[in-house]
Design a protein around this motif. Structure first.
Motif, PDB file in Angstrom:
ATOM      1  N   LEU A 111       0.841  -1.210   0.000  1.00 40.67           N
ATOM      2  CA  LEU A 111       0.000   0.000   0.000  1.00 40.67           C
ATOM      3  C   LEU A 111       0.869   1.250   0.000  1.00 40.67           C
ATOM      4  O   LEU A 111       2.072   1.168   0.258  1.00 40.67           O
ATOM      5  CB  LEU A 111      -0.998   0.027   1.162  1.00 40.67           C
ATOM      6  CG  LEU A 111      -0.546   0.090   2.617  1.00 40.67           C
ATOM      7  CD1 LEU A 111      -0.144   1.497   3.041  1.00 40.67           C
ATOM      8  CD2 LEU A 111      -1.678  -0.365   3.526  1.00 40.67           C
ATOM      9  N   LEU A 152      -7.687   1.290   5.579  1.00 43.57           N
ATOM     10  CA  LEU A 152      -7.394  -0.132   5.401  1.00 43.57           C
ATOM     11  C   LEU A 152      -8.609  -0.875   5.932  1.00 43.57           C
ATOM     12  O   LEU A 152      -8.922  -0.806   7.121  1.00 43.57           O
ATOM     13  CB  LEU A 152      -6.132  -0.460   6.205  1.00 43.57           C
ATOM     14  CG  LEU A 152      -5.477  -1.810   6.032  1.00 43.57           C
ATOM     15  CD1 LEU A 152      -5.215  -2.126   4.578  1.00 43.57           C
ATOM     16  CD2 LEU A 152      -4.148  -1.832   6.797  1.00 43.57           C
ATOM     17  N   TYR A 154      -8.702   7.519  -0.186  1.00 41.73           N
ATOM     18  CA  TYR A 154      -8.376   6.291  -0.901  1.00 41.73           C
ATOM     19  C   TYR A 154      -8.501   5.106   0.065  1.00 41.73           C
ATOM     20  O   TYR A 154      -8.279   5.264   1.268  1.00 41.73           O
ATOM     21  CB  TYR A 154      -6.942   6.382  -1.435  1.00 41.73           C
ATOM     22  CG  TYR A 154      -6.683   5.449  -2.586  1.00 41.73           C
ATOM     23  CD1 TYR A 154      -7.133   5.746  -3.865  1.00 41.73           C
ATOM     24  CD2 TYR A 154      -5.988   4.254  -2.382  1.00 41.73           C
ATOM     25  CE1 TYR A 154      -6.902   4.877  -4.923  1.00 41.73           C
ATOM     26  CE2 TYR A 154      -5.753   3.387  -3.441  1.00 41.73           C
ATOM     27  CZ  TYR A 154      -6.214   3.699  -4.712  1.00 41.73           C
ATOM     28  OH  TYR A 154      -5.987   2.842  -5.758  1.00 41.73           O
ATOM     29  N   HIS A 155      -8.868   3.938  -0.477  1.00 41.77           N
ATOM     30  CA  HIS A 155      -9.130   2.777   0.380  1.00 41.77           C
ATOM     31  C   HIS A 155      -8.441   1.525  -0.154  1.00 41.77           C
ATOM     32  O   HIS A 155      -8.372   1.326  -1.366  1.00 41.77           O
ATOM     33  CB  HIS A 155     -10.638   2.491   0.439  1.00 41.77           C
ATOM     34  CG  HIS A 155     -11.449   3.708   0.732  1.00 41.77           C
ATOM     35  ND1 HIS A 155     -11.772   4.100   2.013  1.00 41.77           N
ATOM     36  CD2 HIS A 155     -11.968   4.653  -0.093  1.00 41.77           C
ATOM     37  CE1 HIS A 155     -12.463   5.234   1.956  1.00 41.77           C
ATOM     38  NE2 HIS A 155     -12.598   5.581   0.688  1.00 41.77           N
ATOM     39  N   TYR A 156      -7.982   0.710   0.780  1.00 38.38           N
ATOM     40  CA  TYR A 156      -7.479  -0.615   0.435  1.00 38.38           C
ATOM     41  C   TYR A 156      -8.336  -1.633   1.171  1.00 38.38           C
ATOM     42  O   TYR A 156      -8.512  -1.528   2.388  1.00 38.38           O
ATOM     43  CB  TYR A 156      -6.029  -0.796   0.888  1.00 38.38           C
ATOM     44  CG  TYR A 156      -5.040   0.027   0.111  1.00 38.38           C
ATOM     45  CD1 TYR A 156      -4.417  -0.479  -1.025  1.00 38.38           C
ATOM     46  CD2 TYR A 156      -4.724   1.320   0.517  1.00 38.38           C
ATOM     47  CE1 TYR A 156      -3.511   0.289  -1.737  1.00 38.38           C
ATOM     48  CE2 TYR A 156      -3.814   2.087  -0.194  1.00 38.38           C
ATOM     49  CZ  TYR A 156      -3.207   1.560  -1.317  1.00 38.38           C
ATOM     50  OH  TYR A 156      -2.306   2.329  -2.025  1.00 38.38           O
ATOM     51  N   VAL A 165      -3.971  -7.302  -0.790  1.00 37.75           N
ATOM     52  CA  VAL A 165      -4.953  -6.322  -1.247  1.00 37.75           C
ATOM     53  C   VAL A 165      -5.887  -6.974  -2.260  1.00 37.75           C
ATOM     54  O   VAL A 165      -5.449  -7.467  -3.299  1.00 37.75           O
ATOM     55  CB  VAL A 165      -4.254  -5.087  -1.862  1.00 37.75           C
ATOM     56  CG1 VAL A 165      -5.282  -4.124  -2.446  1.00 37.75           C
ATOM     57  CG2 VAL A 165      -3.414  -4.385  -0.807  1.00 37.75           C
ATOM     58  N   TRP A 203      -8.744  -5.255  -3.274  1.00 37.29           N
ATOM     59  CA  TRP A 203      -9.301  -4.135  -4.052  1.00 37.29           C
ATOM     60  C   TRP A 203      -8.720  -2.848  -3.509  1.00 37.29           C
ATOM     61  O   TRP A 203      -8.448  -2.742  -2.309  1.00 37.29           O
ATOM     62  CB  TRP A 203     -10.826  -4.116  -3.908  1.00 37.29           C
ATOM     63  CG  TRP A 203     -11.507  -3.004  -4.665  1.00 37.29           C
ATOM     64  CD1 TRP A 203     -11.962  -3.044  -5.949  1.00 37.29           C
ATOM     65  CD2 TRP A 203     -11.799  -1.673  -4.177  1.00 37.29           C
ATOM     66  NE1 TRP A 203     -12.500  -1.825  -6.299  1.00 37.29           N
ATOM     67  CE2 TRP A 203     -12.420  -0.963  -5.226  1.00 37.29           C
ATOM     68  CE3 TRP A 203     -11.586  -1.007  -2.968  1.00 37.29           C
ATOM     69  CZ2 TRP A 203     -12.831   0.358  -5.109  1.00 37.29           C
ATOM     70  CZ3 TRP A 203     -11.990   0.321  -2.844  1.00 37.29           C
ATOM     71  CH2 TRP A 203     -12.619   0.991  -3.912  1.00 37.29           C
ATOM     72  N   SER A 204      -8.541  -1.847  -4.367  1.00 38.98           N
ATOM     73  CA  SER A 204      -8.213  -0.508  -3.886  1.00 38.98           C
ATOM     74  C   SER A 204      -8.857   0.511  -4.792  1.00 38.98           C
ATOM     75  O   SER A 204      -9.069   0.255  -5.985  1.00 38.98           O
ATOM     76  CB  SER A 204      -6.703  -0.297  -3.809  1.00 38.98           C
ATOM     77  OG  SER A 204      -6.133  -0.316  -5.090  1.00 38.98           O
TER      78      SER A 204
END
Ligand SMILES: Nc1ncnc2c1ncn2[C@@H]1O[C@H](COP(=O)(O)OP(=O)(O)OP(=O)(O)O)[C@@H](O)[C@H]1O
Ligand SMILES: [Mg+2]
Length: 237
Positions: A26, A36, A206-208, A215, A217-218
């Motif tokens: 990330l 997260l 933003y997201h992970y 991971v 999806w992000s």
């Protein structure tokens, strides 16, 4: 000056023979707010422990402003500029609120406005009222504010929060989210783990989503918001 603050790549880590992270990766940029996400036991806290040097990684890289920090002890990583509000708060029960704030503080006189007891009390007035109470005399919400205040006293450039609103009343949660929103407007980079998707969507850029130590999806808040199937599949929301 690069915008890149924190970069994780190819991180493997675990406990004993049990591997938990499988190539975790990330990035957090300066002033960016990143979340997260993921279900229980997927490796979120293990990722944080890997960043902070609390659980040295088996493999992979943690870069801070482009320099490797993996393999360094937690106090060196705090000194570099990463502040942690750990899962379970972990405040010192036998120290007063004031002593908790001072115990691990890292003064940075070179900063234009370093964090002080006064500025932490301004952010969380409750802590000033409780200044001479011991850690174990505080409510859950007060303990959480103290854990955040203690991290701020290290004058971090990146603040990491692992489940900072867990077990708190809606009112206290709101107070925490408001404080984080204020920090964000002041340019603090934030990496946040939380199970409450609504406030996370509002706070983070933003997201992970992490599943089984990697991971899955992000993307942006807009992308996550417009995809209920994603939330059903990977989150309990
Ligand atoms: N100290 C430990 N010793 C052994 N196994 C551990 C330890 N801590 C965590 N684990 C295991 O590692 C896996 C990942 O745990 P981790 O705490 O990173 O998950 P998490 O995503 O933070 O979950 P939660 O949402 O419940 O906090 C889990 O299977 C957990 O049981
Ligand atoms: Mg966790």
């Amino acid at each position: 000056m690069s915008d890149q603050l924190l970069t994780l790549s190819g991180l493997d880590n675990g406990y004993g023979a049990s591997q938990v992270l499988f190539g975790m990766a990330l990035q957090v940029q300066r002033g960016q707010c990143v979340s997260l996400l993921g279900r229980n036991g997927m490796g979120k806290s293990t990722t944080i422990k890997s960043i902070m040097g609390l659980l040295p990684s088996w493999k992979g890289e943690v870069l801070w402003k482009g320099q490797p920090i993996h393999g360094q002890p937690p106090h060196r990583i705090a000194k570099a500029g990463i502040g942690l509000t750990p899962e379970g708060r972990q405040i010192f029960p036998n120290l007063s609120v004031r002593e908790n704030l001072i115990a691990t503080a890292i003064p940075r006189p070179e900063k234009s406005s370093p964090w002080t007891l006064q500025s932490v009390y301004k952010l969380f007035p409750r802590l000033q009222e409780r200044a001479s109470n011991f850690g174990n005399q505080l409510s859950g919400g007060e303990q959480q504010m103290l854990a955040i205040g203690r991290a701020l006293m290290t004058n971090p450039e990146l603040l990491i929060l692992d489940e900072a609103t867990e077990g708190l009343s809606p009112l206290v949660r709101q107070e925490i989210w408001s404080a984080l929103a204020l920090l964000r407007t002041q340019g603090m980079a934030i990496l946040v783990i939380d199970k409450n998707i609504r406030p996370i969507l509002a706070l983070s850029d933003y997201h992970y989503i992490i599943e089984k130590g990697q991971v899955a999806w992000s993307g942006t808040s807009g992308q996550l918001e417009s995809d209920p199937a994603l939330r059903t599949r990977y989150l309990s929301a």
